[in-house]
Design a protein around this motif. Sequence first.
Motif, PDB file in Angstrom:
ATOM      1  N   ARG A 109       0.843  -1.203   0.000  1.00 27.01           N
ATOM      2  CA  ARG A 109       0.000   0.000   0.000  1.00 27.01           C
ATOM      3  C   ARG A 109       0.875   1.249   0.000  1.00 27.01           C
ATOM      4  NH1 ARG A 109      -4.291   2.855  -1.459  1.00 27.01           N
ATOM      5  NH2 ARG A 109      -5.121   4.195   0.175  1.00 27.01           N
ATOM      6  N   VAL A 110       1.889   1.276   0.850  1.00 27.20           N
ATOM      7  CA  VAL A 110       2.782   2.430   0.926  1.00 27.20           C
ATOM      8  C   VAL A 110       3.566   2.581  -0.370  1.00 27.20           C
ATOM      9  CG1 VAL A 110       4.847   3.335   2.084  1.00 27.20           C
ATOM     10  CG2 VAL A 110       2.955   2.408   3.442  1.00 27.20           C
ATOM     11  N   ARG A 111       4.028   1.464  -0.916  1.00 21.49           N
ATOM     12  CA  ARG A 111       4.804   1.506  -2.160  1.00 21.49           C
ATOM     13  C   ARG A 111       3.991   2.134  -3.287  1.00 21.49           C
ATOM     14  NH1 ARG A 111       5.689  -1.727  -6.699  1.00 21.49           N
ATOM     15  NH2 ARG A 111       7.852  -1.665  -7.444  1.00 21.49           N
ATOM     16  N   PRO A 153       6.446   9.363  -9.838  1.00 22.37           N
ATOM     17  CA  PRO A 153       6.357   8.386 -10.940  1.00 22.37           C
ATOM     18  C   PRO A 153       7.643   8.251 -11.751  1.00 22.37           C
ATOM     19  CG  PRO A 153       5.209  10.420 -11.521  1.00 22.37           C
ATOM     20  CD  PRO A 153       5.630  10.570 -10.100  1.00 22.37           C
ATOM     21  N   GLN A 154       8.520   9.235 -11.673  1.00 21.33           N
ATOM     22  CA  GLN A 154       9.751   9.218 -12.470  1.00 21.33           C
ATOM     23  C   GLN A 154      10.977   9.319 -11.563  1.00 21.33           C
ATOM     24  OE1 GLN A 154       9.788   8.820 -15.795  1.00 21.33           O
ATOM     25  NE2 GLN A 154       7.544   8.802 -15.921  1.00 21.33           N
ATOM     26  N   GLU A 197      17.729  15.019  -5.257  1.00 23.70           N
ATOM     27  CA  GLU A 197      18.762  15.130  -6.299  1.00 23.70           C
ATOM     28  C   GLU A 197      18.893  13.835  -7.088  1.00 23.70           C
ATOM     29  OE1 GLU A 197      22.455  16.500  -4.791  1.00 23.70           O
ATOM     30  OE2 GLU A 197      21.630  18.346  -3.922  1.00 23.70           O
ATOM     31  N   ARG A 198      18.840  12.705  -6.420  1.00 25.42           N
ATOM     32  CA  ARG A 198      18.971  11.421  -7.123  1.00 25.42           C
ATOM     33  C   ARG A 198      17.734  11.133  -7.985  1.00 25.42           C
ATOM     34  NH1 ARG A 198      22.885   7.811  -6.581  1.00 25.42           N
ATOM     35  NH2 ARG A 198      24.479   8.090  -4.970  1.00 25.42           N
ATOM     36  N   ILE A 199      16.559  11.575  -7.529  1.00 24.25           N
ATOM     37  CA  ILE A 199      15.354  11.407  -8.347  1.00 24.25           C
ATOM     38  C   ILE A 199      15.507  12.196  -9.650  1.00 24.25           C
ATOM     39  CG2 ILE A 199      12.894  11.990  -8.487  1.00 24.25           C
ATOM     40  CD1 ILE A 199      12.665  11.272  -5.519  1.00 24.25           C
ATOM     41  N   GLN A 242      18.278  12.781 -11.103  1.00 23.30           N
ATOM     42  CA  GLN A 242      19.257  12.058 -11.915  1.00 23.30           C
ATOM     43  C   GLN A 242      18.700  10.728 -12.429  1.00 23.30           C
ATOM     44  OE1 GLN A 242      22.675  11.616  -9.388  1.00 23.30           O
ATOM     45  NE2 GLN A 242      22.888  13.805  -9.035  1.00 23.30           N
ATOM     46  N   GLY A 243      17.614  10.253 -11.775  1.00 24.89           N
ATOM     47  CA  GLY A 243      16.982   9.012 -12.211  1.00 24.89           C
ATOM     48  C   GLY A 243      17.540   7.754 -11.587  1.00 24.89           C
ATOM     49  N   ASP A 244      18.366   7.876 -10.517  1.00 23.83           N
ATOM     50  CA  ASP A 244      18.944   6.667  -9.904  1.00 23.83           C
ATOM     51  C   ASP A 244      18.622   6.551  -8.420  1.00 23.83           C
ATOM     52  OD1 ASP A 244      20.474   8.742  -8.981  1.00 23.83           O
ATOM     53  OD2 ASP A 244      22.413   7.813  -9.419  1.00 23.83           O
ATOM     54  N   ALA A 245      17.482   7.103  -7.996  1.00 23.16           N
ATOM     55  CA  ALA A 245      17.072   7.013  -6.593  1.00 23.16           C
ATOM     56  C   ALA A 245      16.453   5.643  -6.318  1.00 23.16           C
ATOM     57  CB  ALA A 245      16.066   8.118  -6.257  1.00 23.16           C
ATOM     58  N   VAL A 246      16.852   5.024  -5.199  1.00 24.48           N
ATOM     59  CA  VAL A 246      16.334   3.698  -4.838  1.00 24.48           C
ATOM     60  C   VAL A 246      15.958   3.670  -3.363  1.00 24.48           C
ATOM     61  CG1 VAL A 246      16.793   1.218  -4.712  1.00 24.48           C
ATOM     62  CG2 VAL A 246      17.800   2.570  -6.558  1.00 24.48           C
ATOM     63  N   ILE A 247      14.758   3.219  -3.078  1.00 25.47           N
ATOM     64  CA  ILE A 247      14.319   2.923  -1.712  1.00 25.47           C
ATOM     65  C   ILE A 247      14.006   1.433  -1.658  1.00 25.47           C
ATOM     66  CG2 ILE A 247      12.542   3.284   0.046  1.00 25.47           C
ATOM     67  CD1 ILE A 247      12.172   6.104  -1.007  1.00 25.47           C
TER      68      ILE A 247
END
Length: 340
Positions: A193-195, A203-204, A243-245, A247-252
């Motif tokens: 649900r949180v995800r 979304p990006q 900042e990482r979002i 750049q497109g390489d953010a990970v949780i």
Amino acid sequence: MSTLIAVLRTDGSVQFANAALENTLGLSRRTLEGADFSAFFTDPALLQTALSGAKVQDFAALRFEASLRRLTQDPVPVHVNVAASERLGEMLVELWPLEQQARQDREERLREQALANKELIRNLAHEIKNPLGGIRGAAQLLEMDLESRELKEYTQVIIHEADRLQSLVDRLLAPHRHPHLVGDVNIHEVCERVRSLVLVEYPQGLKVARDYDTSIPEFRGDRAQLIQALLNVVQNAAQALTERIAQGDAVITLRTRVARQVTFGRQRYRLALELHVIDNGPGVPDAIKERIFYPLVSGRDGGSGLGLTLAQTFVQRHHGLIECDSVAGRTDFRILIPLP
């Protein structure tokens, strides 16, 4: 018991070892019994000297610090207490992992601080609400008597700011207003649900990875409060990844595990849920690392500093707690909740 216990014979061999000592050394009781206990210390002479002194009754009890060897892990620093047993020819050795003791002290401080914060927030919020309503009402009445549009802009500022403060007060009081609705909770339904909520918001550029242990059983809890607690932690991580979002390489990463024989809140639990929220952001600033669960403390411009405070409150209602381990490039929020 969370304390490591060994009963030794006069020659230093192990007569009995409790479960906590077995878990720490990674050895079974059968393997430990009969073995020379000093061999499990990085400096065996420390224990040998203590046992020699105890034999000739040089002291009632001796305390010292040492390190225990472990099969597959680094040595663990411990505080050792050696004393003669009530039975003739036996020595009692008690050991407290120093890291665990420091962690327990930190948890106790967090709980005491949470209780103090709860009382302070409730009193402060109630004190703010009454005059705030009066200020807003007076501004509305004044606006009705004003003809100038320019002057009405000032009353609108008063009303807008009063509403903003009212919203903040409502958020402060939120955990104390909602009843604790207990039911069966599947932690992976909470995670999913949180995800989904976070991916709709981002979304990006953000990936939310799953690393689940699907064998974790359901437990009794308040599903809505746990969703809100986890959402606050994950949103906090996402905001730190700005900042990482870009750049497109953010990970949780959402990781679930079962922890066995764990101690938190000065109580030992046979099983506990261990839910990690791990991000690859810049880390928590050192200046606020020890205060991130305090209300109104934020490392982000424009942040209210309430998200983690509310998350900790909701988790503590489930007899658990949230811990944080953060370095540059990796921040790990660990949620611990007892399992049946």
